[in-house]
Write a protein that holds these residues in place. Structure first.
Motif, PDB file in Angstrom:
ATOM      1  N   VAL A   6     -35.070 -69.808  21.078  1.00 35.29           N
ATOM      2  CA  VAL A   6     -33.708 -70.276  20.094  1.00 35.29           C
ATOM      3  C   VAL A   6     -34.914 -71.171  18.887  1.00 35.29           C
ATOM      4  O   VAL A   6     -35.827 -72.017  19.769  1.00 35.29           O
ATOM      5  CB  VAL A   6     -32.625 -71.563  20.759  1.00 35.29           C
ATOM      6  CG1 VAL A   6     -32.391 -72.199  19.546  1.00 35.29           C
ATOM      7  CG2 VAL A   6     -31.743 -70.284  21.591  1.00 35.29           C
ATOM      8  N   HIS A   8     -34.933 -72.469  16.630  1.00 31.72           N
ATOM      9  CA  HIS A   8     -34.765 -74.067  16.071  1.00 31.72           C
ATOM     10  C   HIS A   8     -35.517 -75.509  17.375  1.00 31.72           C
ATOM     11  O   HIS A   8     -35.956 -76.667  16.645  1.00 31.72           O
ATOM     12  CB  HIS A   8     -33.634 -73.925  15.713  1.00 31.72           C
ATOM     13  CG  HIS A   8     -32.908 -73.699  14.819  1.00 31.72           C
ATOM     14  ND1 HIS A   8     -33.841 -74.002  12.851  1.00 31.72           N
ATOM     15  CD2 HIS A   8     -32.072 -72.442  14.306  1.00 31.72           C
ATOM     16  CE1 HIS A   8     -33.211 -72.982  12.426  1.00 31.72           C
ATOM     17  NE2 HIS A   8     -32.387 -72.336  12.970  1.00 31.72           N
ATOM     18  N   ASP A   9     -35.269 -75.086  18.467  1.00 26.88           N
ATOM     19  CA  ASP A   9     -35.845 -75.641  19.605  1.00 26.88           C
ATOM     20  C   ASP A   9     -37.833 -75.783  19.436  1.00 26.88           C
ATOM     21  O   ASP A   9     -37.777 -76.825  19.963  1.00 26.88           O
ATOM     22  CB  ASP A   9     -35.947 -75.376  21.098  1.00 26.88           C
ATOM     23  CG  ASP A   9     -34.036 -75.036  21.678  1.00 26.88           C
ATOM     24  OD1 ASP A   9     -33.255 -75.313  20.936  1.00 26.88           O
ATOM     25  OD2 ASP A   9     -33.860 -74.505  22.640  1.00 26.88           O
ATOM     26  N   LEU A  11     -38.982 -76.168  15.548  1.00 30.38           N
ATOM     27  CA  LEU A  11     -39.132 -76.632  14.686  1.00 30.38           C
ATOM     28  C   LEU A  11     -39.253 -78.555  14.693  1.00 30.38           C
ATOM     29  O   LEU A  11     -39.267 -79.390  15.622  1.00 30.38           O
ATOM     30  CB  LEU A  11     -38.094 -76.448  14.015  1.00 30.38           C
ATOM     31  CG  LEU A  11     -38.082 -74.849  13.553  1.00 30.38           C
ATOM     32  CD1 LEU A  11     -36.527 -73.688  13.063  1.00 30.38           C
ATOM     33  CD2 LEU A  11     -39.052 -73.632  13.532  1.00 30.38           C
ATOM     34  N   SER A  13     -40.290 -81.740  12.069  1.00 31.88           N
ATOM     35  CA  SER A  13     -39.741 -82.014  11.142  1.00 31.88           C
ATOM     36  C   SER A  13     -41.159 -83.330  10.769  1.00 31.88           C
ATOM     37  O   SER A  13     -41.856 -83.666  11.656  1.00 31.88           O
ATOM     38  CB  SER A  13     -38.062 -83.391  11.453  1.00 31.88           C
ATOM     39  OG  SER A  13     -38.656 -84.585  12.086  1.00 31.88           O
ATOM     40  N   ASN A  32     -43.953 -75.337  10.938  1.00 29.23           N
ATOM     41  CA  ASN A  32     -42.319 -74.086  11.048  1.00 29.23           C
ATOM     42  C   ASN A  32     -42.531 -72.277   9.893  1.00 29.23           C
ATOM     43  O   ASN A  32     -41.801 -72.120  10.894  1.00 29.23           O
ATOM     44  CB  ASN A  32     -41.596 -75.445   9.955  1.00 29.23           C
ATOM     45  CG  ASN A  32     -41.374 -76.143  10.910  1.00 29.23           C
ATOM     46  OD1 ASN A  32     -41.316 -76.447  11.927  1.00 29.23           O
ATOM     47  ND2 ASN A  32     -40.530 -77.402   9.855  1.00 29.23           N
ATOM     48  N   HIS A  36     -41.968 -70.021  12.274  1.00 36.59           N
ATOM     49  CA  HIS A  36     -40.777 -68.117  12.205  1.00 36.59           C
ATOM     50  C   HIS A  36     -41.982 -67.202  11.791  1.00 36.59           C
ATOM     51  O   HIS A  36     -40.991 -66.268  12.099  1.00 36.59           O
ATOM     52  CB  HIS A  36     -40.641 -68.719  10.765  1.00 36.59           C
ATOM     53  CG  HIS A  36     -39.226 -69.460  11.311  1.00 36.59           C
ATOM     54  ND1 HIS A  36     -38.093 -69.254  11.674  1.00 36.59           N
ATOM     55  CD2 HIS A  36     -39.019 -71.458  10.913  1.00 36.59           C
ATOM     56  CE1 HIS A  36     -37.362 -70.211  11.564  1.00 36.59           C
ATOM     57  NE2 HIS A  36     -37.366 -71.706  10.835  1.00 36.59           N
TER      58      HIS A  36
END
Length: 93
Positions: A6, A8-9, A11, A13, A32, A36
């Motif tokens: 996953v 998103h685990d 990424l 902010s 990020n 990706h």
């Protein structure tokens, strides 16, 4: 098998990258993009454990680098390709 990882685990902010003299948003975007790009370049049948280790290396290798605020997409692409091609040097057993 990379679909089991996953992305998103991993990424981030701007709140977690630390102080970058007002460039926190840019640094988070660049990190990020590295995550990706590495995920996209990884072969479809990569072992999930291997991909997780490689993705973890992004933070370890980049968070303290001043170049992170200025890195270009072409350099990100080159770094990700190099990491994948030479993964045996970087992976732990």
């Amino acid at each position: 098998m990379k679909e089991f990882v996953v992305i998103h685990d991993f990424l981030v902010s701007e709140a977690v990258v630390g102080d970058w003299d007002g460039q926190e948003e840019l640094v988070a975007e660049n990190l990020n993009e590295i995550y990706h790009t590495l995920y996209d370049y990884a072969e479809e049948d990569i072992e999930p454990e291997v991909l997780n280790q490689l993705l973890a290396l992004v933070w370890e290798n980049w968070i303290g680098q001043d170049a992170l605020a200025e890195i270009e997409s072409s350099d990100i692409s080159d770094w990700c390709q190099n990491l994948l091609a030479n993964r045996d040097q970087y992976l732990t057993e």
